[in-house]
Each structure stands twice: as structure tokens, then as C-alpha cells.
Design an enzyme around this catalytic site. Sequence first.
Site, PDB file in Angstrom:
ATOM      1  N   GLU A  76      26.987 -11.534  21.848  1.00 17.91           N
ATOM      2  CA  GLU A  76      27.114 -10.273  21.106  1.00 17.91           C
ATOM      3  C   GLU A  76      28.278  -9.438  21.632  1.00 17.91           C
ATOM      4  OE1 GLU A  76      25.736  -9.738  18.336  1.00 17.91           O
ATOM      5  OE2 GLU A  76      24.442 -11.493  18.501  1.00 17.91           O
TER       6      GLU A  76
ATOM      7  N   THR B  33       4.087  -5.553  16.181  1.00 18.62           N
ATOM      8  CA  THR B  33       4.961  -4.483  16.649  1.00 18.62           C
ATOM      9  C   THR B  33       4.308  -3.110  16.502  1.00 18.62           C
ATOM     10  OG1 THR B  33       6.024  -4.690  14.507  1.00 18.62           O
ATOM     11  CG2 THR B  33       7.197  -5.599  16.389  1.00 18.62           C
ATOM     12  N   GLY B  34       3.089  -3.081  15.982  1.00 15.40           N
ATOM     13  CA  GLY B  34       2.372  -1.813  15.930  1.00 15.40           C
ATOM     14  C   GLY B  34       2.338  -1.164  14.557  1.00 15.40           C
TER      15      GLY B  34
ATOM     16  N   PRO C 125       5.432  -9.453  13.537  1.00 17.29           N
ATOM     17  CA  PRO C 125       4.004  -9.249  13.774  1.00 17.29           C
ATOM     18  C   PRO C 125       3.766  -8.637  15.153  1.00 17.29           C
ATOM     19  CG  PRO C 125       4.473 -11.541  13.168  1.00 17.29           C
ATOM     20  CD  PRO C 125       5.787 -10.869  13.359  1.00 17.29           C
TER      21      PRO C 125
HETATM   22  P1  ADP Z   1       1.130  -5.228  13.480  1.00 10.94           P
HETATM   23  O1  ADP Z   1       0.277  -4.493  12.516  1.00 10.94           O
HETATM   24  O2  ADP Z   1       2.555  -4.779  13.482  1.00 10.94           O
HETATM   25  O3  ADP Z   1       1.025  -6.718  13.401  1.00 10.94           O
HETATM   26  P2  ADP Z   1      -0.678  -4.062  15.361  1.00 10.94           P
HETATM   27  O4  ADP Z   1      -0.525  -2.635  15.049  1.00 10.94           O
HETATM   28  O5  ADP Z   1      -1.861  -4.743  14.776  1.00 10.94           O
HETATM   29  O6  ADP Z   1       0.625  -4.871  14.947  1.00 10.94           O
HETATM   30  O7  ADP Z   1      -0.672  -4.246  16.928  1.00 10.94           O
HETATM   31  C1  ADP Z   1      -1.701  -4.927  17.602  1.00 10.94           C
HETATM   32  C2  ADP Z   1      -1.993  -4.266  18.918  1.00 10.94           C
HETATM   33  O8  ADP Z   1      -0.884  -4.339  19.785  1.00 10.94           O
HETATM   34  C3  ADP Z   1      -2.280  -2.791  18.796  1.00 10.94           C
HETATM   35  O9  ADP Z   1      -3.617  -2.549  18.509  1.00 10.94           O
HETATM   36  C4  ADP Z   1      -1.878  -2.260  20.164  1.00 10.94           C
HETATM   37  O10 ADP Z   1      -2.901  -2.449  21.101  1.00 10.94           O
HETATM   38  C5  ADP Z   1      -0.731  -3.152  20.532  1.00 10.94           C
HETATM   39  N1  ADP Z   1       0.553  -2.533  20.175  1.00 10.94           N
HETATM   40  C6  ADP Z   1       1.460  -3.020  19.294  1.00 10.94           C
HETATM   41  N2  ADP Z   1       2.528  -2.217  19.217  1.00 10.94           N
HETATM   42  C7  ADP Z   1       2.311  -1.187  20.037  1.00 10.94           C
HETATM   43  C8  ADP Z   1       3.064  -0.015  20.375  1.00 10.94           C
HETATM   44  N3  ADP Z   1       4.270   0.238  19.845  1.00 10.94           N
HETATM   45  N4  ADP Z   1       2.513   0.846  21.273  1.00 10.94           N
HETATM   46  C9  ADP Z   1       1.321   0.586  21.823  1.00 10.94           C
HETATM   47  N5  ADP Z   1       0.574  -0.489  21.547  1.00 10.94           N
HETATM   48  C10 ADP Z   1       1.050  -1.390  20.660  1.00 10.94           C
HETATM   49 ZN    ZN Z   2      27.072 -14.025  16.343  1.00 14.67          ZN
END
Ligand code: ADP
Ligand code: ZN
Length: 591
Positions: free
Chosen positions: A416, A198-199, A196
Site C-alpha cells: 500500500e 463487526t457489531g 460479519p
Molecule cells: P454483526 O451483526 O456485525 O455480525 P454483532 O453485532 O452480532 O456483529 O457482534 C457480535 C458480538 O461481537 C457482539 O455482541 C459483541 O459482543 C461483539 N462486538 C462486535 N463488534 C463490537 C464492537 N464494535 N464493540 C464491542 N463489541 C463488539
Molecule cells: Zn494494490
Amino acid sequence: MNLFYKNLTIWLIIGLTAILVLNLFKGQPQTVNVLTYSDFVDKVKNGVVTNFSLNKNIASWQDSNGERFRSVVPENPSSVQSFIDAGAKIEIIPSREPHWFFRILLSWSPILILAAIWFFFMRKGSNQGGGKAMAFGKSKAQLIDAQQSTVRFKDVAGIDEAKEELVEIVDFLKDPTKFTEAGARIPTGVLLYGEPGTGKTLLAKAIAGEAGVSFFSISGSNFVEMYVGIGASRVRDLFAEGKKKAPCIIFIDEIDAVGRHRSSGAAGGNDEREQTLNQLLVEMDGFEVNDKVIIVAATNRLDILDQALLRPGRFDRQVLVPLPDVLGREQILKVHAQKIKASTDIDWKTVAKSTPGFSGAELANMINEAALMVARRGGMVTMRDLESAKDKVMMGAERRSMIITEEEKKITAYHEVGHALVAWMLPGADPVHKVTIVPRGKALGLTMQLPETEKHSHSYTYLFNNLCILLGGRIAEELVFDEITTGSGNDIERVSDLARKMVCEWGMSKNIGPIVFKASEQPGASNPLISAETIEKINSEIRELVETAHDTARKILTDNEEIMKAITLELLEKETISHKDIQNVFDQHKA
Ligand code: ADP
Ligand code: ZN
């Protein structure tokens, strides 16, 4: 999604109000002549006005031509008496009479009620498929129109590999003919999976933003309702809306809520969810390239998804969106730092190093917390603000195991490298491809080996090497920290499993020979056909095999302790290292 109905409602209200207002004017006397009190008195005395009505201090009457008149009179009984004396008929109108506005409203109410009922049924009727609860069958998806899609790939940092895999989708949406002419098949479904925060959502939005198309989003949990059939109807509605808005992206977050594999777990299954999932499969199969609709789904549980969802023509492209490594975190921090007033002397590299295991969302959150703290005080965000913001985020994330302490990170790194170094030194083992301490799923770290050629059977040496490699992690921990952690649990399980198979199934032990013992005949199972003696023998063979592997791995690591430390430092620095990085450490060491 419900925009059409919202508009309709608004128009209906406007229409009704207009009718109402028109009626107000109609209900009012059109032309009224106003007379002074003295003129009025004259007319009564002269017998011109013989009857009138009196509402408090307003006297009104009609003449023989039907013209209306009105006059203000003093509000006292004696004036009324004088009119009676003059022979006029007076109708006193009770002043409690409701205001004309309410009277009209009252007279209109049946029509209003009818209109409301009509509206309700029309909504129901318009939903194809019919059914009792269809008014709840709308998909509830949110729509971001193409012009409003402001997220771009540059806003998504630190996950370049995932981005690269999605560029093609953007190209397709921008210029579908290029692809169709070439006869290329573009995936209709893309599954983004990873921890969760991770964007994943951000990436999906960025695809829409880059391609300049509309973006529908809905959460899988929105499909799952109490009543059977509603979820399926919502899926149908979602796809219908999507096709209308094409080209577009339909984003389904938490697809595992609907896409969990069928008839597993709870007794009796879950009819509603299965129906919803089936509808989703049906809709995806019905997609044509010409529809120019791409379904992007996100989950952090790829493992529990129904396999049917992952078949060709459905979500056949799966893209891992990993937690960022140290470089990725630095880039994400910098993207979000642009939104706040940050002091120029902040060393983002150091901040990135001190936040192992943080997701993009947590990093964004941390920057936001720091900005909030500074907002109260005024001025710029400093390194110290980031430190306390980090503590706050970490405390908030207490229940999440993935945020790692420095100590854990160090242990994981040695563990690792233990695996990797043993693999590196053993002739015939698969080459080490990469080593990472960026957590993934339940694992805190990972050592990846890539076979040079695809193997279909394994030699004794190859399997023995694997035992050594699996044990290497635990041995490294032991050597450096003089302590064993639970981190090796899975390795040990695999070691026992592999060793048992080598002895019992593949006949690889000299003392037992090529005899297969079925699972039920293996040590631990009570089987009258196998003597206690044999079980004893099998057990000691397995133990000896594991011990030999352990000694081999231990010797490799003690002989190369210096280089193990050097590689670990490199890993702690970069969090992910490649074959080349390890080679470099070796080269430097020789020099
Ligand atoms: P997921 O859908 O994977 O749970 P989100 O896309 O909803 O995560 O991420 C929530 C917020 O976290 C985004 O709106 C952004 O502000 C920030 N965020 C998460 N990952 C990134 C990333 N790789 N680059 C920039 N901002 C990010
Ligand atoms: Zn191991």
C-alpha cells in the site's frame, strides 16, 4: 410478535381449567352423611335401608327424602350374605369403574376438542390477507421492550464514525417533533454494511437502547420459506406490529437473503423471494415520518442488494461498519475486559497489535475463551491466557481469510505504501487521502486518493500517473521482499485494462495515433478486418506504455526507499494513516 397469542393461549388454558375444576366439584355428591357400620347394620336389619349399592367396602344409599348416606363395611362375602338374609337389595358396583376424574375428562373431551379447533381458526382468521397457509404468516420477529434495551453506544467500541452517523436517528426517536417541525426528513431506513461480527446488530440495539424504544429483530432468512406468499405476509405482519409498538426500531439482519437483486442467477427466478422483496419495498414506501419506526438492516453483501432497496425513502442511508483498526481493537478489548477478571498488567495495546483482521465478535470471543480457561484454573486472566485464547479463535476462524498473519500484514503494508508514495511524488496525481491495512471486502489494504476537484475528463499525464500508482504496490513488494504475491492481481488487471483503453480507445499512443479500435478489433479477438501486423503493433504499444510506467514508479520508490520504510513502519503501527501522518514522516525525515 406472537405475544398476543401467547397471552390468549394462557388465558384459554386458565379458563378451561377453572371450568374443569368447578365441574369436578359438581360431579361429586354434594352432602353425604356417613354412618358407622353398626348403625348401618341396624338400619338394614330394621328394614329402614332396603337397597344400597356396594363399591368394594363402601355402601351408599339414599333415603326416601333423597338424602345420601354412606358407610364403610367389612369387605367379605359373609357380611354381604347377612344383608341379603335381612332382605336388602344390593347392587354391587364393579370396582373397575374409571376414576371420577377420568369420567369427567371424558365427558368434557368433545368440548375441549371444539375449543382447540375454534382457537386454531381464530388464529388463522385474525391474519389479514387470508390465504391457505396464513397461520405461518406471522413474522417470527423477536421483541425487546424499551425497558429491556440495555445496550448503549458505550458498549460499541472502535467504530466511532459509524456511531456518529447514527446519533441523529437516536435524536429523532427521542424527540420526533423537533425534526418534523423543522421539516427535516429523517431516513426511514438505515443500512449497516460490513464484515460479519463487526457489531452491526450491536449498533442497532444500541440505537434502540439510547433512544429508549422497543427493538424488533428478525433475520432476512426467516422471510424466505418454501411456500409462495408466506414471506410477504410475514413482512406485512412485521410492519404492522412495528407500527403498533412505535416508536421502535425494526432490525432486519442478513437482508441480502431477501434483498438480492431480482431475477439474477438461478433460472426462472425465485417468485417467493421476489414477492417478499416487493412487499418490503411497498411497506417501506408506505411509511410516514409520523410512524416513528426506523428500519435498520444489516448485510455483508452490499454489492448484491437490489438497487430498488437503496432508493430514497427506503434504505437511503448506508453506513459502513468496518473491521476495527488497532486503536479500535484496543477499545473493543477494553469494553469486553470489563466483564472478566483480568490481571492489571495486561497491555491491551500489545494485544490489539497482535490481532490484525480480528472483528469485534472475534475479540469478544477471544476474551471469553480466556475467561473460560481461567475459570477452570481459578485466578486472573493473564497475557498468556489471551495468547492461547487467540490461537483458539484463529484456528476456529481458519476458513475465514480475513484473519491475517504478521507476515501478510507486513507485505500488505509495503504494497500500500508503494501505491501511496508513487502517488505522493508524482506531480498532478490526486492527493493521498488515507492508507489502510484494515481489510475490507476482499482487499487486504487500500490506498485512497481524493481528487481536489471533480474531474470529467482525464489528461494523458493523469492516466499515465495512474498506471504508475497502480504498479507501485507490486514494485514495493519486489524491492523489499524480492518476491511477488497474488495481492497485486487486481492492480495488474486494472493496469492492462487502462493501458489498452489509452491505446485503443483514446488514441493516446504516438505510433498508432488517433484511431479507435473497437473491443472486437482489439488484440486477442480474431477479426479479419484487422491485420496481424496491426495487432502486433497495438500489443507492443500497450507493453511499452506499461513498461515506461513501471520504470517511472520503480525509480520513485528506489530513490525514496528510506522514506518508504519509515512510512510503512508508521502504517504497521497505526494500521490506518492519513495525509497528515505521511506529511509528518516526510518532515521528520528532512529534519
Ligand atoms: P454483526 O451483526 O456485525 O455480525 P454483532 O453485532 O452480532 O456483529 O457482534 C457480535 C458480538 O461481537 C457482539 O455482541 C459483541 O459482543 C461483539 N462486538 C462486535 N463488534 C463490537 C464492537 N464494535 N464493540 C464491542 N463489541 C463488539
Ligand atoms: Zn494494490
